[in-house]
Design an enzyme around this catalytic site. Sequence first.
Site, PDB file in Angstrom:
ATOM      1  N   SER A  89       0.804  -1.230   0.000  1.00 12.76           N
ATOM      2  CA  SER A  89       0.000   0.000   0.000  1.00 12.76           C
ATOM      3  C   SER A  89       0.832   1.274   0.000  1.00 12.76           C
ATOM      4  CB  SER A  89      -0.998   0.025   1.149  1.00 12.76           C
ATOM      5  OG  SER A  89      -0.540  -0.701   2.239  1.00 12.76           O
ATOM      6  N   HIS A 144       1.364   4.656   4.407  1.00 12.19           N
ATOM      7  CA  HIS A 144       0.577   5.153   3.278  1.00 12.19           C
ATOM      8  C   HIS A 144       0.928   6.606   2.982  1.00 12.19           C
ATOM      9  CE1 HIS A 144      -2.816   2.083   4.388  1.00 12.19           C
ATOM     10  NE2 HIS A 144      -1.691   1.505   4.037  1.00 12.19           N
TER      11      HIS A 144
END
Lengths: 233, 281
Positions: free
Chosen positions: A137, A205
């Site tokens: 991610s 992230h």
Amino acid sequence: MLLIPINDTEPNRYTSFPVMTFALITANVLMLGLEDILSETDIRVLVDLFYTYGSVPGLILQGRGGGALTSITSTFLHAGLFHLAGNMLMLWAFGRRVEDACGPWRFLLFYLLCGVLADMTSTLIHASSFGPSVGASGAVFGVMGAYLLLFPGGRIRTLLLLFLFPFVPRLRAFWIILYFFLSQILSVYQVLAFDVDYNVNYWAHLGGFFGSLFVFFFLHPEALHRYRLNLPV
Amino acid sequence: MNNPLLREAIQLARAGRRQEARDLFIELVTLDEENEVAWLWLVDLVDDPEDQIIALENALTINPDNEGARARLQALQDPQAETPSPGAPAPPPAKASNDLDEALMTPGRDLAAVARRYEAAGELEKAVIVYEQMIAMAEKRTTKSQARQRKAALERQLELTQPVPMHTTFTLLRLSLGPFFLYLLLLVIQAAYRPWRIPLPFYVGSIAVLAGSLLLVGSYITPHHPAWQRLLGKEGLRSGGMRLLLSSLGLVLLALPYLSFLASALQRLSTTPGAPLPGGG
């Protein structure tokens, strides 16, 4: 509300087949297959795999284990099918056009760079943690950020679940990426303010997302030329 | 257009660097005689009409249906059209600008049709002028809006044909820094975020990564950078074989430090302690 990007719907065609995006998705899927096989033989083997090849901040800062290698290998490990599917759908939706602007090998380097930056952010924030962090991610958020920079007007076919009713509108990438970015910010706030533990590495992230600024080191000359002229990249 | 050399040549031509562009197009057709695009660009970059004829003939050999090239070749080969005989009346002046004035000043003229004709003829600047007139004169909002959109689209196309120079040094440095930066980050992580503990060979490796990137990008993407002429003489980096050799060398210089980092990291993997038991902390 659940929002899942499915496909990029920009009208202009790709100049070449997105081999690297395809290869990355294939590699990730194969790795999940391997994880499933290992978990069926002995769950302990899978745990050791995550501990050895996942990113463990405590070990990295002690100079033990694979170190920087785990910054890369951790992006190819996932904690289950939904974890993988979510990341790979985002990579499919946003990655192909970014690869088109960079070329396959430069896209790979950019993808790895975003993954490394995501891991660095996570390591520095969770410095005392000995829990492994896995998943693509961070790198995928970097690719999303690059898509936003290069194709600000792009539209993405999105699966929207509103009160269990599904819709598949074409939404501007800006709104989708803003939704994901704000959800990360909100989650980080909840973690910091209320000590909630979602078991998701939001800092990674965000680190990967800001890594998207480095895409300009990887764009091929024609793409940058068109970007400077405010033409479709 | 996946050929980086062709892209570079077109950029040079658009930037007004005719000689460099010409040399690069000559290089391209030497490497690939079937490169129609390169032959067509050469027509405008060579001065000798004989060379122009050769370039057009080669382009037509590859694509006999290119009517524009055929018309141009006929114009070059037919000296009668170029030099009128003595005593003949002077040819009429170019009608192009008169047509535009006539189109704009004649009342009731369908300006949209005029603009479309100019677009089809490739005279985009005139089409833009006609659309500007339409925007000024149109009474209906939809007509104005369509004319504005079309004008904006043509102006974007015109921007593409105007040179926006981007120095090859900038391209060279930009593309070389990515792999170098990634390598530095990996080194810092491997040294447990203590850069002063990075062994000297890895610092040497980082210089090799940068040198390798510069060599690879310089030989593959910017082979006509002036630095090559300073290093290799007036000919620069013309030879395809030399380019292949240098880009391979660059790739090796770039890859070796990464491979040695990989070996070092794999060796250190054995120092990973076993995963803690659940609930053991």
